[in-house]
Design a protein around this motif. Structure first.
Motif, PDB file in Angstrom:
ATOM      1  N   LEU A  70       0.826  -1.206   0.000  1.00 21.67           N
ATOM      2  CA  LEU A  70       0.000   0.000   0.000  1.00 21.67           C
ATOM      3  C   LEU A  70       0.865   1.262   0.000  1.00 21.67           C
ATOM      4  O   LEU A  70       0.533   2.259  -0.660  1.00 21.67           O
ATOM      5  CB  LEU A  70      -0.923  -0.004   1.216  1.00 21.67           C
ATOM      6  N   LEU A  71       1.979   1.218   0.718  1.00 21.59           N
ATOM      7  CA  LEU A  71       2.877   2.367   0.739  1.00 21.59           C
ATOM      8  C   LEU A  71       3.492   2.601  -0.638  1.00 21.59           C
ATOM      9  O   LEU A  71       3.605   3.745  -1.099  1.00 21.59           O
ATOM     10  CB  LEU A  71       3.970   2.149   1.788  1.00 21.59           C
ATOM     11  N   LEU A  72       3.882   1.522  -1.317  1.00 20.79           N
ATOM     12  CA  LEU A  72       4.429   1.666  -2.662  1.00 20.79           C
ATOM     13  C   LEU A  72       3.386   2.233  -3.621  1.00 20.79           C
ATOM     14  O   LEU A  72       3.720   2.998  -4.536  1.00 20.79           O
ATOM     15  CB  LEU A  72       4.941   0.313  -3.167  1.00 20.79           C
ATOM     16  N   GLN A  73       2.132   1.855  -3.439  1.00 17.19           N
ATOM     17  CA  GLN A  73       1.071   2.443  -4.259  1.00 17.19           C
ATOM     18  C   GLN A  73       1.032   3.955  -4.076  1.00 17.19           C
ATOM     19  O   GLN A  73       0.913   4.706  -5.048  1.00 17.19           O
ATOM     20  CB  GLN A  73      -0.284   1.848  -3.886  1.00 17.19           C
ATOM     21  N   SER A  74       1.115   4.409  -2.829  1.00 15.86           N
ATOM     22  CA  SER A  74       1.059   5.840  -2.592  1.00 15.86           C
ATOM     23  C   SER A  74       2.304   6.543  -3.117  1.00 15.86           C
ATOM     24  O   SER A  74       2.267   7.744  -3.407  1.00 15.86           O
ATOM     25  CB  SER A  74       0.900   6.122  -1.092  1.00 15.86           C
ATOM     26  N   PHE A  75       3.417   5.825  -3.256  1.00 18.43           N
ATOM     27  CA  PHE A  75       4.637   6.379  -3.841  1.00 18.43           C
ATOM     28  C   PHE A  75       4.568   6.440  -5.368  1.00 18.43           C
ATOM     29  O   PHE A  75       5.460   6.997  -6.000  1.00 18.43           O
ATOM     30  CB  PHE A  75       5.847   5.529  -3.444  1.00 18.43           C
ATOM     31  N   GLY A  76       3.535   5.845  -5.953  1.00 18.04           N
ATOM     32  CA  GLY A  76       3.472   5.762  -7.403  1.00 18.04           C
ATOM     33  C   GLY A  76       4.246   4.590  -7.967  1.00 18.04           C
ATOM     34  O   GLY A  76       4.482   4.522  -9.177  1.00 18.04           O
ATOM     35  N   ALA A  77       4.663   3.648  -7.118  1.00 19.34           N
ATOM     36  CA  ALA A  77       5.433   2.477  -7.551  1.00 19.34           C
ATOM     37  C   ALA A  77       4.580   1.225  -7.459  1.00 19.34           C
ATOM     38  O   ALA A  77       5.046   0.166  -7.018  1.00 19.34           O
ATOM     39  CB  ALA A  77       6.697   2.334  -6.699  1.00 19.34           C
ATOM     40  N   VAL A  78       3.317   1.339  -7.888  1.00 23.43           N
ATOM     41  CA  VAL A  78       2.403   0.207  -7.772  1.00 23.43           C
ATOM     42  C   VAL A  78       2.834  -0.957  -8.653  1.00 23.43           C
ATOM     43  O   VAL A  78       2.563  -2.121  -8.327  1.00 23.43           O
ATOM     44  CB  VAL A  78       0.968   0.657  -8.121  1.00 23.43           C
ATOM     45  N   MET A  79       3.514  -0.687  -9.769  1.00 22.02           N
ATOM     46  CA  MET A  79       3.946  -1.775 -10.642  1.00 22.02           C
ATOM     47  C   MET A  79       4.906  -2.712  -9.924  1.00 22.02           C
ATOM     48  O   MET A  79       4.828  -3.936 -10.062  1.00 22.02           O
ATOM     49  CB  MET A  79       4.602  -1.202 -11.894  1.00 22.02           C
TER      50      MET A  79
END
Length: 498
Positions: free
Chosen positions: A435-444
């Motif tokens: 979830l944190l990576l999603q908020s960083f824009g690194a969802v891939m």
């Protein structure tokens, strides 16, 4: 002759010119364009913690690398940002008024969302007698496979749909967000029902009907959650929750169970339809135009989020859902225990999503504070690293506490082994860092890691590998460590925290 002055023919000493005056600098000696740019962007560059922050500003201004090479003589925007960063002294003035922090949220609201996520579980408790029958493959209770197929399809579709709707909301176009939900939610319900029918066939018509109702609920709940209607959603689930609690201590006729389930389903679907209909926002009694920001009323949004940007979020929903199911059903799938063992893990993980969301916002808020208070990239990295450790430790503590409580209070639940508990905590770490990576824009990156972990778990199940909990421990541990490493690599990138 030594000491004499040579004169041109016809010249005399009286005609010698005087000492020449100093001439002005030629017109081609212009100021350094980088210095001019540094002067123009002085306040922003002086407050930048890292050159990447300046590079993001240059790119947002539309400067291409070709333009930068032609005008400033450096390779690209990052090289120009480093030049500007070196030429301007650091200054961090305090803001004149209150600092805007978009990550400030209330704890109560996040806890409410966690409860809303957990309450549908009582529907399965209430409807379990309606699915009675012979056990299915992998030692699962009757009707479980259609429900699992429907749930996985629903989680995948609705995760992508929610991202698309949130993208429209981020652009200030709530009517477009409602329109995407109006079209996407029914389609997701149909896809989930189709998956359940394909798995159930004609052998389990009751299970197929229950899974169809589950798909409809997931679609409608997605609409209400995206539009911030958690309280209304919880109200629709209270009758089912009360009925399940009563059914646990007192026998209840099947007709009463069915009536409670259908009543809650009808209520949530009706509220969702009222929200996404033209001129929606029925719960607040206001039309779409009043929900838009003042600057966007009467204007057509020129930007449109691409559909492909929602695909990684859908894949993350699929993979994280599969990992949660494997964690909850690990021993059941191998025939080592009964279905009651799945309840505590599922309840603990679901309830923990509320605190997880609050801690995620807390981390992002503290990161913005770090941007204002630190003076160097290393100091900023240390600050965010400490915040990450604190938030992740707090989430794992909450998950451990909820797991112990659920195991203690849930009837007929065997004691969890140390390996099972460790695997559950590592899964929680993977979910929170995802979830944190999603908020960083690194969802891939998060989607790729979780999809690989889910594929490894599936392969172990299909090949009947021994010690499923040890496999879950290795798989979830590897996924969690990989995502933590990716988060740490992004901690020092200032643009990831904007």
């Amino acid at each position: 002759m030594t000491g004499s002055i040579w004169l041109p023919p016809g010249a005399s000493s009286e005609t010698l010119p005087g000492v020449p005056k100093q001439r002005p600098a030629p017109s081609w000696a212009e100021p350094d364009p980088i210095d001019e740019l540094a002067e123009r962007l002085d306040e922003f560059v002086a407050a930048a913690v890292h050159p990447d922050e300046i590079a993001a500003l240059l790119e947002s201004d539309g400067m291409s690398d070709d333009q930068i090479r032609g005008r400033y003589g450096v390779k690209n925007s990052f090289a120009l940002a480093e030049e500007l960063y070196d030429r301007v002294a650091r200054r961090f003035p305090e803001p004149a008024g209150p600092v805007h922090d978009p990550w400030q949220v209330g704890l109560l609201g996040c806890l409410l969302r966690g409860v809303v996520f957990a309450l549908p579980g009582f529907g399965y408790v209430l409807g379990a007698p309606l699915l009675a029958g012979h056990r299915e493959s992998f030692n699962l209770p009757a009707g479980t496979l259609p429900l699992l197929a429907s749930a996985l399809v629903g989680w995948t579709w609705n995760q992508g749909l929610a991202h698309r709707a949130y993208s429209w909301l981020g652009l200030g176009d709530k009517p477009a967000a409602r329109h995407s939900l109006l079209l996407g939610a029914p389609l997701g319900a149909l896809l989930g029902a189709g998956a359940a029918l394909a798995v159930a066939g004609t052998a389990h018509p009751t299970a197929a009907a229950f899974a169809t109702a589950q798909s409809s609920y997931l679609a409608a709940a997605t609409v209400l959650l995206v539009l911030g209607r958690e309280r209304a959603l919880m109200a629709t689930l209270l009758p089912t929750t009360a009925g399940a609690v009563i059914a646990m201590v007192h026998p209840m006729p099947d007709a009463a169970r069915l009536l409670l389930l259908l009543g809650s389903l009808l209520a949530v679907v009706t509220l969702a339809l009222l929200e996404v209909r033209p001129g929606g926002n029925w719960l607040k009694g206001r039309g779409d135009r009043r929900d838009q920001p003042q600057s966007t009323r009467g204007q057509k949004t020129t930007m449109s989020p691409r559909t492909t940007t929602s695909l990684p979020f859908a894949l993350f929903g699929l993979s994280s859902g599969a990992l949660v199911l494997y964690a909850a059903l690990g021993d059941i799938l191998t025939g080592k225990t009964h279905s009651a063992a799945a309840a505590p893990a599922a309840v603990a993980l679901t309830l923990s999503m509320g605190p997880a969301e609050w801690l995620l916002h807390r981390f992002r808020s503290n990161s913005l504070t770090g941007l204002r208070t630190t003076r160097t990239p290393k100091a900023f990295w240390r600050t965010t690293g400490l915040t990450l450790t604190q938030c992740l430790t707090a989430y794992l503590t909450v998950l451990l506490t909820l797991t112990v409580l659920a195991t203690t209070l849930w009837p007929h639940t065997p004691t969890l082994s140390g390996v099972t508990l460790a695997g559950l905590l590592l899964l929680g770490m993977a979910l929170w860092t995802g979830l944190l990576l999603q908020s960083f824009g690194a969802v891939m990156g998060a989607a790729a890691i979780c999809c690989t972990a889910a594929a490894a778990q599936t392969l172990a199940l299909l090949t009947h590998a021994a010690a499923p909990h040890w496999i879950a421990l290795y798989v979830c541990g590897t996924a969690a460590l990989a995502q933590v490493a990716l988060v740490c690599a992004l901690l020092g990138r200032v643009t990831a925290h904007r």
